[in-house]
Design a protein around this motif. Structure first.
Motif, PDB file in Angstrom:
ATOM      1  N   ASN A  26       1.055  -1.142   0.027  1.00  0.00           N
ATOM      2  CA  ASN A  26       0.113  -0.100  -0.127  1.00  0.00           C
ATOM      3  C   ASN A  26       0.789   1.331   0.555  1.00  0.00           C
ATOM      4  O   ASN A  26       2.311   1.206   0.279  1.00  0.00           O
ATOM      5  CB  ASN A  26      -0.825  -0.002   1.008  1.00  0.00           C
ATOM      6  CG  ASN A  26      -1.630   0.968   0.897  1.00  0.00           C
ATOM      7  OD1 ASN A  26      -2.327   1.804   0.288  1.00  0.00           O
ATOM      8  ND2 ASN A  26      -2.417   1.560   2.331  1.00  0.00           N
ATOM      9  N   ASN A  36       9.884  10.552  -3.604  1.00  0.00           N
ATOM     10  CA  ASN A  36      10.412  10.681  -2.400  1.00  0.00           C
ATOM     11  C   ASN A  36      11.589   9.047  -2.008  1.00  0.00           C
ATOM     12  O   ASN A  36      12.511   9.450  -2.497  1.00  0.00           O
ATOM     13  CB  ASN A  36       9.642   9.480  -1.588  1.00  0.00           C
ATOM     14  CG  ASN A  36       9.425  10.506  -0.130  1.00  0.00           C
ATOM     15  OD1 ASN A  36      10.257  10.933   0.463  1.00  0.00           O
ATOM     16  ND2 ASN A  36       8.605  10.412   0.897  1.00  0.00           N
ATOM     17  N   LEU A 284       8.184   0.543   2.969  1.00  0.00           N
ATOM     18  CA  LEU A 284       7.093   0.827   2.776  1.00  0.00           C
ATOM     19  C   LEU A 284       6.179  -0.392   3.946  1.00  0.00           C
ATOM     20  O   LEU A 284       5.353  -0.444   4.945  1.00  0.00           O
ATOM     21  CB  LEU A 284       6.732   0.858   1.915  1.00  0.00           C
ATOM     22  CG  LEU A 284       6.607   2.213   1.296  1.00  0.00           C
ATOM     23  CD1 LEU A 284       5.810   2.585   0.271  1.00  0.00           C
ATOM     24  CD2 LEU A 284       5.733   3.215   1.545  1.00  0.00           C
ATOM     25  N   ASN A 286       7.310  -2.023   7.040  1.00  0.00           N
ATOM     26  CA  ASN A 286       8.015  -2.163   7.896  1.00  0.00           C
ATOM     27  C   ASN A 286       8.390  -2.340   8.856  1.00  0.00           C
ATOM     28  O   ASN A 286       8.715  -3.569   9.059  1.00  0.00           O
ATOM     29  CB  ASN A 286       6.594  -2.386   8.862  1.00  0.00           C
ATOM     30  CG  ASN A 286       6.778  -1.980  10.183  1.00  0.00           C
ATOM     31  OD1 ASN A 286       8.345  -0.666  10.424  1.00  0.00           O
ATOM     32  ND2 ASN A 286       6.708  -1.687  11.481  1.00  0.00           N
TER      33      ASN A 286
ATOM     34  N   VAL C 196       3.024   1.931  13.795  1.00  0.00           N
ATOM     35  CA  VAL C 196       2.942   1.834  12.193  1.00  0.00           C
ATOM     36  C   VAL C 196       4.462   1.517  12.095  1.00  0.00           C
ATOM     37  O   VAL C 196       4.755   1.161  11.331  1.00  0.00           O
ATOM     38  CB  VAL C 196       2.144   2.897  11.257  1.00  0.00           C
ATOM     39  CG1 VAL C 196       0.287   3.279  11.862  1.00  0.00           C
ATOM     40  CG2 VAL C 196       2.942   4.317  12.074  1.00  0.00           C
ATOM     41  N   SER C 197       5.355   1.542  13.179  1.00  0.00           N
ATOM     42  CA  SER C 197       7.202   1.837  12.526  1.00  0.00           C
ATOM     43  C   SER C 197       8.118   1.909  13.497  1.00  0.00           C
ATOM     44  O   SER C 197       7.131   2.444  14.436  1.00  0.00           O
ATOM     45  CB  SER C 197       7.023   2.338  11.529  1.00  0.00           C
ATOM     46  OG  SER C 197       8.616   2.412  11.306  1.00  0.00           O
ATOM     47  N   SER C 213      11.129   9.341   5.918  1.00  0.00           N
ATOM     48  CA  SER C 213       9.973   9.987   4.819  1.00  0.00           C
ATOM     49  C   SER C 213       9.218   8.874   4.356  1.00  0.00           C
ATOM     50  O   SER C 213       8.195   9.163   3.403  1.00  0.00           O
ATOM     51  CB  SER C 213      10.834  10.406   4.049  1.00  0.00           C
ATOM     52  OG  SER C 213      11.655   9.703   3.848  1.00  0.00           O
ATOM     53  N   THR C 214       9.466   7.632   4.315  1.00  0.00           N
ATOM     54  CA  THR C 214       9.001   6.289   3.661  1.00  0.00           C
ATOM     55  C   THR C 214       7.225   6.408   4.486  1.00  0.00           C
ATOM     56  O   THR C 214       6.545   6.255   4.380  1.00  0.00           O
ATOM     57  CB  THR C 214       9.507   5.438   4.388  1.00  0.00           C
ATOM     58  OG1 THR C 214      11.214   5.975   3.461  1.00  0.00           O
ATOM     59  CG2 THR C 214       9.268   4.610   3.364  1.00  0.00           C
ATOM     60  N   GLN C 217       4.740   8.769   3.605  1.00  0.00           N
ATOM     61  CA  GLN C 217       4.782   8.316   2.521  1.00  0.00           C
ATOM     62  C   GLN C 217       3.292   7.499   2.850  1.00  0.00           C
ATOM     63  O   GLN C 217       2.327   7.847   2.484  1.00  0.00           O
ATOM     64  CB  GLN C 217       5.691   7.497   1.584  1.00  0.00           C
ATOM     65  CG  GLN C 217       5.422   6.981   0.084  1.00  0.00           C
ATOM     66  CD  GLN C 217       4.724   9.027   0.169  1.00  0.00           C
ATOM     67  OE1 GLN C 217       5.763   9.920   0.197  1.00  0.00           O
ATOM     68  NE2 GLN C 217       4.054   8.850  -0.123  1.00  0.00           N
ATOM     69  N   GLN C 218       3.943   6.748   3.640  1.00  0.00           N
ATOM     70  CA  GLN C 218       2.498   5.558   3.564  1.00  0.00           C
ATOM     71  C   GLN C 218       1.817   5.538   4.307  1.00  0.00           C
ATOM     72  O   GLN C 218       0.391   5.093   3.763  1.00  0.00           O
ATOM     73  CB  GLN C 218       3.385   3.801   4.135  1.00  0.00           C
ATOM     74  CG  GLN C 218       2.769   2.640   4.168  1.00  0.00           C
ATOM     75  CD  GLN C 218       3.470   2.064   4.606  1.00  0.00           C
ATOM     76  OE1 GLN C 218       4.170   2.252   5.423  1.00  0.00           O
ATOM     77  NE2 GLN C 218       2.767   0.402   4.172  1.00  0.00           N
TER      78      GLN C 218
END
Lengths: 323, 711, 328
Positions: A26, A36, A284, A286, C196-197, C213-214, C217-218
């Motif tokens: 996603n 980015n 993304l 994670n 989330v991270s 930054s990533t 993004q998500q």
């Protein structure tokens, strides 16, 4: 030739990975994410250009990250010390060129193997610049409100982020340098067979100097971009070594052989593309940085094995252990 | 025939002094450059300087307790160093040692604290873990043939990632375990004979590796593959297997080191082992002076590493900060590499420049020859008949046995026999493999030969060759190891069976002997081999190019020719340790061999003639140094070897006759001659023939074997 | 630097030296017992504001009282650290000041030192092994407080997404472990909060920037970033700033309150900063050092503890006086 087909293979792999991520992850397939991704890999691309030129001469520059940090430290210190941007830039430029010259000099004139020479200078530069410039500090913080720094970190040219534009420019310069100039041809000749290059009268030593100075200059530019966007110059970037290995990985993945003489600017693009897509996708998802390291390491090993399968070394020409 | 007063007059001649040692700066430099250990000495010296500095600047840094601590922390990293040495010796590199190390530390901790295995099971499993990583490296580099730098870079990144992922799951659990075990603590903490147990383990591994490189087939294979992979493959070394096994062994060593670390620290962090590969590489480079495949110098590598380790520790201990320590490490590494590379490049040039080491030498003026002087009479050697012309190459000496068969050596290392009486048929009597020079028959009619480059050898009647000696005792005044007999030149055998022979020069070879002449230093020696004891002794060291050797007719004296000094000296065989006396000085040419004549006198071969220019140049060493530096060797001043001849002297050394060769040949540069049944047989080291000259007034029945060993 | 500035700096330094000398004179009269005592500080690394700040205060006091004070810099090398600690034990000082990189690494050696009569003072990062004293931040409390604040700002009723990105230094470092444990404990009671991270930055600003930054993004609706240390959180904050989400995303950080980091609050790079004031910790440590040298000892099985007071610096209450400067 086989060298070229490695590049297309890597590009295809990267594309495949991008498609997979776009479908399953996603947020990957968004314009913002692509921008980015490009921005995040700008410094890596720039560093890889310098490293690639050195590696094609059959050298290696382990001090590139040290130069990057030292030059941007000099820049940052001068800037916070109240000097103007031009003066700070000039000093950083001179510092980078000098460090490149030292590397090239040790490799070309003392004929120290590049691996060892740059390993030593990396230690010397890191320790020395911390000691002499920073009085032992690990960190320089840059004034984010300085217009020059703000411009680098968030400026745009024709809608393209400045850092990406610079990376593209450096790629173009590298491409021209390698394929259109005498220096470039000498670089390939040296990588192919340094003895033959020397005997046929090519300016081997001068070109070695040029290669290492070029690597140092890319280090300076990448350093300015990294420092501006993160607002800090951090010496642990050198000590933990991951960035350096990532640069080498990018260059090698794309088909620039550590044995020299092979690869082009396309290789860098292919390598950066693959690494950037993998990194971005995994972040993304994670995945931790370490798990990413695991995947990237295995990618590298696979690439080496495939490359070796396609371009096996000739046992009749190898003499001492070929690193 | 022999005059009875001759011996006494020989015994009362003036004593000659021979120096105890050659003292020369150039000599020291060139000898040092020539030594292989000098390279290894550099890190050694650095180490001792460092120790001295630390000693003088700290109070009790080298106290027993701190030494104990230092060795404890030294040991496990030193094991990693040895692992790196192994892969570097085979021509590879292993960047993954740090990650491997971390992985093995984690494995040990996990197996001990969480699985709670007994220590004696944890240890082999940790080693196995390291070996497994090594196996992967070995498969990549050895079997698949990938470049070692890249392949191990890949495994380094991969295993680092693996380590961190695994450690995240278990490190907290490990850190809260309180399991203790005496064996575990013994490895990590306890002492054994005053030193940490881990140190003894390391020392044992170091000794095993040392022996492996020196004495085992596997060790030799490693060095062969590292030295030249292609050559090793052509020699039948199973390259892939050797590389694979080396990486596995290196991995196992790293596993052992990881176990020791785990037992000591009981802890790991995500940065365990980060940068270890470069730290170890630094030590290796300092110890080996660069990156040298094909050399398994365990000791040098350890000294280099000890230097780095100690410097690191001492600097930090003295309160210097990390940045300064790092900068000084980098500086030292650059300096070592630069010096070493310069040294490697310049060594041969420097050696070549320093090697020729002329000394001032004033030769005695040429004796008055009167009517015998060259050019005064006919060139008698022009009348010689030729034997085996074109069939032999370079007979330095010639000798005839009781039956009159003729023997001579040749340039290709054979000893030829020409059968009496017509000497037309040339047959190979023996093959020596060296350069046969002087010859003599012993009491049992066996031929004893001096072979340049090999030593003293004896041939049986059937031509089987047997080594008598190739070494003498080392002289303690010389830096160079001079045990080997470098240029055995001529010999003779005393009535008691002792063999006296000359080693003409310790510094030059057969091909460059003329340079020794130019040097003008006493580089040769007289040796004695006693067949009864089998011992070789140096009778007299530091002679100027001793060449021909001859036992006097009465068997009480030994005549030895000095080519450089253009003289003949004598030794008293009963008091040989008294040294030489003057016998003949001021010869007009450069004498080579000396042999008995039928009338109680001696024949002396003159290989070339003296010239005033060279005589003068010999007095001025600086001139010769300049000449050697500026002028190509083909244009150097040399002895005039184009003309020469044979002199005949009486028992007390008076020149009685001269046989000069003609400038147009056919014989030239006569190096030896033998009288046999009224004829003189002539040999020259650059001739392709042997000359035979009928003598007037000589005893037609006299033969040398009979003169020495009457039957 | 202008000549005037240089001269005044020089003058200032001279005056300072004179004052220190005067002070030393009178103090030496006051307490001769401390003279000749020896203290060794083994930091994870010098060159960061924390250790430099502590060391400055300890050195100052040591000089005042004639205490021999030494620093053994491990420079982020854990192996060297344990080696240096062992050498320090051999030197038999009166106090070793330990800066534990992990809870386990120096445990045995601390025990050994205490057994051989050397007092060990742990600073900011504690070991599983108890020793004479501990001076430093209460990580548990910091983690809990930040988490509670995040819940307040992003949780139920805030109208925000409840998405949080944690940017630890290293997942295995003592402070990161403690803060994460405490934070997750708080989040457990608030299911609306979603982490989330949780990716380690290796303490590097650039890595933190890329990760953040990533993540942005998500998760464009991210509510808060919890950076474990001010230094690398600057990178994370810059990522937020560059993405133009400065007003939407709260950036939390902790640290020693040095001006260099502190300034980032004013610039809006960091929003909320839990400062344990390294300069104050330095004074605490120096005081503790003197107290121990005067013979203070904890009860059996306990430690003398000084937990650093915390200051929460936000954009609202920011004032330069809340941060401290390292004199150059």
């Amino acid at each position: 030739m086989s060298g070229r087909s490695i590049e297309s293979l890597v590009l295809a792999l990267a594309l495949a990975a991008a498609v997979i991520f776009a479908v399953f992850v996603n947020g990957f397939a968004s314009w913002q994410n692509v921008s980015n991704l490009a921005q995040n890999s700008a410094s890596l691309t720039i560093l890889s250009c310098g490293m690639a030129v050195v590696i094609i001469t059959r050298g290696l520059d382990l001090s590139q990250i040290a130069v990057m940090v030292a030059a941007s430290t000099a820049f940052g210190i001068l800037l916070t010390g109240g000097y103007g941007v031009p003066a700070a830039l000039a000093v950083a430029l001179v510092a980078a060129v000098m460090l490149g010259v030292v590397n090239g000099w040790l490799v070309a004139y003392f004929e120290i193997p590049s691996l060892l020479a740059t390993l030593a200078t990396a230690m010397l530069i890191t320790g020395g610049s911390r000691w002499a410039i920073l009085q032992g500090e690990f960190l320089v913080l840059l004034p984010k409100d300085n217009p020059f720094i703000a411009e680098i970190s968030s400026g745009r040219i024709l809608g393209v982020p400045l850092s990406v534009a610079v990376a593209v420019a450096i790629l173009a310069v590298t491409g021209i340098l390698l394929s259109q100039t005498i220096v470039g041809r000498t670089v390939y000749a040296m990588g192919d067979n340094i003895g033959a290059a020397r005997l046929s009268g090519l300016p081997v030593r001068a070109v070695t100097l040029v290669a290492y100075v070029f690597a140092a200059l890319t280090a300076l530019i990448a350093g300015l971009i990294v420092a501006s966007s993160s607002g800090a110059v951090d010496f642990r970037t050198v000590t933990n070594g991951t960035l350096l290995f990532e640069v080498i990985m990018v260059v090698v993945l794309g088909g620039v052989s550590l044995r020299g003489g092979r690869g082009s600017v396309l290789s860098i693009i292919a390598g950066v593309f693959l690494i950037a897509v993998l990194r971005n996708g995994m972040t993304l998802m994670n995945l931790s940085t370490q798990a990413q390291g695991l995947v990237l390491g295995m990618t590298l090993i696979t690439a080496i094995v495939i490359d070796n399968y396609r371009n096996p070394r000739d046992p009749e020409t190898e003499t001492q252990g070929d690193l | 025939m022999s005059s009875t007063d001759a011996p006494t007059s020989i015994s009362t001649r003036a004593r000659l002094k021979t120096p105890l040692a050659v003292v020369s700066f150039r000599r020291v430099v060139s000898d040092l450059l020539n030594r292989n250990w000098i390279e290894g000495a550099i890190p050694f010296i650095a180490f001792f300087i460092l120790v001295a500095v630390v000693l003088t600047t700290t109070d009790d840094y080298f106290s027993l307790s701190n030494l104990n601590t230092l060795t404890r922390y030294f040991s496990d990293v030193a094991l990693v160093l040895l692992a790196m040495l192994l892969v570097v010796a085979i021509g590879g590199i292993d960047l993954s040692v740090g990650s491997n190390y971390a992985l093995c530390v984690l494995a040990s901790l996990y197996l001990f604290h969480i699985v709670e295995l007994p220590t004696f099971l944890v240890l082999p499993l940790a080693i196995l873990c390291g070996a497994a990583v090594g196996l992967i490296n070995g498969i990549l580099t050895g079997v698949l043939g990938c470049g070692a730098l890249l392949a191990t870079l890949g495994t380094m990144i991969t295993f680092r990632g693996l380590f961190v992922i695994c450690s995240q799951a278990s490190l907290v659990e490990i850190s809260t375990s309180f399991r203790a075990d005496p064996v575990w603590d013994f490895f990590g903490f306890d002492d054994f004979f005053g030193m940490p147990f881990s140190f003894w383990i390391f020392a044992a591994v170091a000794v095993v590796l040392y022996l492996m490189f020196r004495h085992s087939r596997f060790g030799w294979h490693i060095l062969a593959v590292g030295g030249n992979r292609k050559a090793a493959r052509h020699a039948g070394v199973p390259i892939n297997r050797v590389i694979l096994l080396t990486y596995v062994a290196a991995g196992a060593l790293v596993g052992f080191a990881g176990f020791l670390y785990a037992a000591r620290e009981n802890s790991a962090g995500s940065d365990t082992g980060v940068g270890l590969e470069f730290f170890v590489l630094t030590g290796l480079v300092v110890g080996l002076g660069g990156f040298v495949p094909g050399r398994g110098s365990v000791f040098n590598a350890l000294i280099g590493f000890a230097t780095i380790f100690l410097l690191n520790n001492a600097l930090r201990n003295a309160g210097f900060r990390g940045d300064f320590v790092q900068a000084s490490m980098g500086f030292i590494l650059v300096a070592v590499l630069a010096i070493d590379m310069k040294y490697r490049k310049e060594r041969h040039r420097l050696l070549a420049r320093a090697y020729l080491d002329p000394a001032p030498l004033a030769l005695a003026p040429v004796m008055e020859l009167g009517d015998l002087a060259p050019g005064k009479g006919a060139n008698k050697l022009a009348e010689a008949t030729l034997i085996a012309a074109g069939k032999i190459d370079g007979p330095e000496d010639v000798i005839l046995d009781r039956e009159g068969h003729l023997y001579c050596g040749t340039r290709d290392g054979r000893i030829m026999r020409l059968r009496a009486p017509d000497y037309t048929e040339v047959e190979t009597f023996a093959k020596t493999g060296g350069r046969p020079l002087g010859m003599a028959f012993d009491a049992e009619d066996r031929l004893v030969v001096c072979i340049a480059g090999m030593g003293l050898y004896r041939l049986s009647g059937a031509g089987e060759i047997e080594r008598l000696t190739s070494q003498t005792a080392r002289s303690w005044t010389s830096l160079e190891d001079d045990r080997a007999i470098r240029m055995a030149d001529d010999l003779d055998i005393a009535p008691d069976g002792r063999i006296f022979f000359s080693d003409a020069t310790k510094r030059y070879e057969m091909e460059t002997w003329a340079v020794d002449l130019l040097e003008g230093r006493p580089n040769g020696r007289l040796l004695c081999y006693d067949p009864k004891t089998g011992a070789t002794t140096t009778v007299c060291d530091h002679l100027h190019f001793p060449n021909g050797v001859c036992v006097s007719h009465d068997g009480r004296h030994l005549l030895v020719v000095s080519t450089t000094l253009c003289s003949v000296m004598s030794f008293d065989l009963d008091r040989i340790e008294d040294g030489p006396r003057e016998f003949i000085t001021g010869l007009p040419g450069y004498p080579d061999n000396i042999n008995r004549a039928s009338d109680g006198g001696y024949w002396i071969a003159l290989a070339g003639m003296r010239s005033p220019a060279l005589d003068l140049a010999m007095q001025d060493p600086a001139l010769r140094v300049r000449m050697a530096k500026r002028v190509p060797p083909t244009n150097w001043l040399f002895a005039n070897l184009n003309v020469g001849g044979v002199l005949k002297c009486s028992a007390n050394g008076t020149i009685e006759d001269a046989y000069w060769d003609a400038p147009e040949g056919p014989l030239y540069m006569i190096t030896s001659m033998r009288e046999h049944r009224g004829a003189l047989f002539l040999a020259g080291v650059l001739n392709d023939k042997i000359g035979r000259l009928a003598l007037t007034g000589a005893d037609p029945a006299w033969t040398a074997p009979n003169s020495y060993w009457p039957r | 630097m202008t000549l005037l500035k240089k001269t005044s700096a020089l003058l200032g330094a001279t005056v300072m030296t004179a004052l220190v000398a005067l002070g030393a004179g009178s103090a030496a009269h006051a307490d001769d017992r401390l003279k000749g005592k020896r203290v060794i500080f083994v930091p994870i690394a010098m060159g960061i504001s924390l250790t430099e700040g502590w060391s400055r205060r300890m050195a100052e006091q040591a000089e005042l009282f004639g205490i021999e004070y030494e620093v053994r810099d491990a420079a982020f090398d854990m192996k060297a650290m344990s080696e240096l600690f062992a050498s320090a034990i051999n030197d038999k000082p009166d106090i070793i000041v330990a800066h534990n990189p992990t809870v386990q690494l120096l445990a045995r050696q601390i025990k050994k030192a205490e057994e051989s009569g050397i007092k060990v003072m742990q600073i900011n990062l504690s070991s599983v092994q108890n020793s004479t004293a501990f001076v430093g931040a209460d990580w548990n409390r910091i983690g809990r407080e930040i988490a509670e604040d995040i819940v307040k700002q992003c949780g139920e009723g805030s109208g925000k997404s409840g998405k949080v990105a944690i940017v630890p230094g290293q997942l295995t470092a003592a402070d990161s472990v403690l803060m994460n444990d405490a934070a997750f404990e708080v989040f457990k009671g608030h299911p609306e909060i979603e982490v989330v991270s949780n990716q380690a930055s290796d303490w590097e600003p650039e890595k933190a920037r890329q990760i953040t930054s990533t993540v942005l993004q998500q998760h464009p609706d991210l509510c808060a970033v919890f950076g474990h240390w001010g230094v690398h959180t600057i990178g994370a904050g810059n990522a937020v700033k560059d993405a133009g989400k400065q007003d939407d995303v709260l950036v939390y950080a902790t640290g020693g309150g040095n001006r260099l980091i502190c300034d980032n609050i004013e610039q809006g790079v960091i929003d909320r900063y839990w400062s344990y004031n390294a300069d104050g910790q330095g004074r605490d440590a120096a005081t503790m050092m003197r107290v121990i040298l005067q013979g203070a000892a904890p009860k059996e099985g306990e430690m003398l503890r000084v937990d650093s007071p915390l200051i929460v610096i936000t954009e609202e209450n920011y004032s330069p006086s809340l941060c401290w400067d390292m004199p150059s």
